[in-house]
Design a protein around this motif. Sequence first.
Motif, mmCIF file in Angstrom:
data_model
loop_
_atom_site.group_PDB
_atom_site.id
_atom_site.type_symbol
_atom_site.label_atom_id
_atom_site.label_comp_id
_atom_site.label_asym_id
_atom_site.label_seq_id
_atom_site.Cartn_x
_atom_site.Cartn_y
_atom_site.Cartn_z
ATOM 1 N N ILE A 175 60.281 32.565 19.960
ATOM 2 C CA ILE A 175 60.957 32.545 21.258
ATOM 3 C C ILE A 175 60.898 31.152 21.880
ATOM 4 N N ALA A 178 63.232 28.858 19.882
ATOM 5 C CA ALA A 178 64.636 29.268 19.991
ATOM 6 C C ALA A 178 65.207 29.042 21.380
ATOM 7 N N GLY A 179 64.334 28.890 22.373
ATOM 8 C CA GLY A 179 64.819 28.631 23.723
ATOM 9 C C GLY A 179 64.824 29.842 24.637
ATOM 10 N N GLY A 180 64.106 30.902 24.251
ATOM 11 C CA GLY A 180 64.017 32.069 25.124
ATOM 12 C C GLY A 180 64.296 33.363 24.410
ATOM 13 N N GLY A 182 66.586 35.723 25.128
ATOM 14 C CA GLY A 182 68.008 35.958 24.903
ATOM 15 C C GLY A 182 68.559 35.212 23.698
ATOM 16 N N PRO A 183 68.386 33.883 23.658
ATOM 17 C CA PRO A 183 68.888 33.131 22.497
ATOM 18 C C PRO A 183 68.292 33.608 21.173
ATOM 19 N N ALA A 184 67.006 33.953 21.168
ATOM 20 C CA ALA A 184 66.366 34.403 19.936
ATOM 21 C C ALA A 184 66.976 35.722 19.461
ATOM 22 N N ARG A 186 69.962 37.014 20.233
ATOM 23 C CA ARG A 186 71.377 36.851 19.854
ATOM 24 C C ARG A 186 71.494 36.215 18.466
ATOM 25 N N ALA A 187 70.639 35.234 18.195
ATOM 26 C CA ALA A 187 70.666 34.590 16.883
ATOM 27 C C ALA A 187 70.247 35.572 15.790
ATOM 28 N N GLU A 210 64.441 41.229 29.890
ATOM 29 C CA GLU A 210 65.414 40.444 29.123
ATOM 30 C C GLU A 210 65.752 41.133 27.807
ATOM 31 N N GLU A 214 69.423 42.616 26.363
ATOM 32 C CA GLU A 214 70.029 42.168 25.111
ATOM 33 C C GLU A 214 70.071 43.283 24.052
#
Length: 285
Positions: A175, A178-180, A182-184, A186-187, A210, A214
């Motif tokens: 996390i 990946a930048g958080g 959400g970004p983790a 989604r990726a 969060e 997601e």
Amino acid sequence: MTAPWTLPALHVEEAVRAALAEDFGRAGDITTQATIPETASARAVIAAREAGVVAGLAVAAAAFRLVDPAVVFTPATQDGARIGEGDILAHIEGPARAILSAERVALNFLGRLCGVATLTARYAEKIAHTKAKVCDTRKTTPLLRAFEKYAVRCGGGANHRFGLDDAVLIKDNHIAVAGGVGPALRAAKAFAGHMVKIEIEVDTLAQLEEVLAEGADIVLLDNMAPDSLRAAVALIGGAMRAEASGGVTLETIATIAETGVDLISVGALTHSAKTLDLGLDIEIG
């Protein structure tokens, strides 16, 4: 309880063969060669020196078979069974040299796996009044993961992923990089195939919110106090499976289970299990 599945014979033979090669070294069992006539036969039993849960009979049998196929290994119980002090796990008969030479490798595997199953059963008993299941982690002995996870199942536990390739588990370091959350997530969803489940670790209720926004298959609630776990379970509301982890002990697992989580992962099942005390006794006469 009966064994949950049969360990693949190929994996068993590969591991046992390597262990025997380590023990036999370059010259073989020189003590047995020096003291036991080649034509001698023997009968023996493997007996428990303490109470526990059985796991690994097929692995022990393979040790004797690989040294000499003439050795007959007859189980007296089955994997998943509970045994008491003095109970017999197996009868062994055949060439004496082979029985004596395979003894230590057989007992090393069997004692280790029985120890894992026994400790797992203790944890499982603590939460039998709840819906939660105790599960293992990847904190296993290198090259023995499948064996130890098998033993966990024999003890009444559940298996987490077997390796890095059979499920996505996004942990705190993923996390962070990946930048958080959400970004983790989604990726991961963009990458994973339709058969692959996605789990993500959180340590705060804010992170959990969060995750709920997601979506994921499982959320790992790490090192949360019981009150936070109860709040997390309420927030999840059955939308995904809830797993608790982090420093779980025999003294705390019941309280954790009573919060309503589905799974509780315990690294100690494999990294801290005590080998069950077993012995091979030659039967005289």
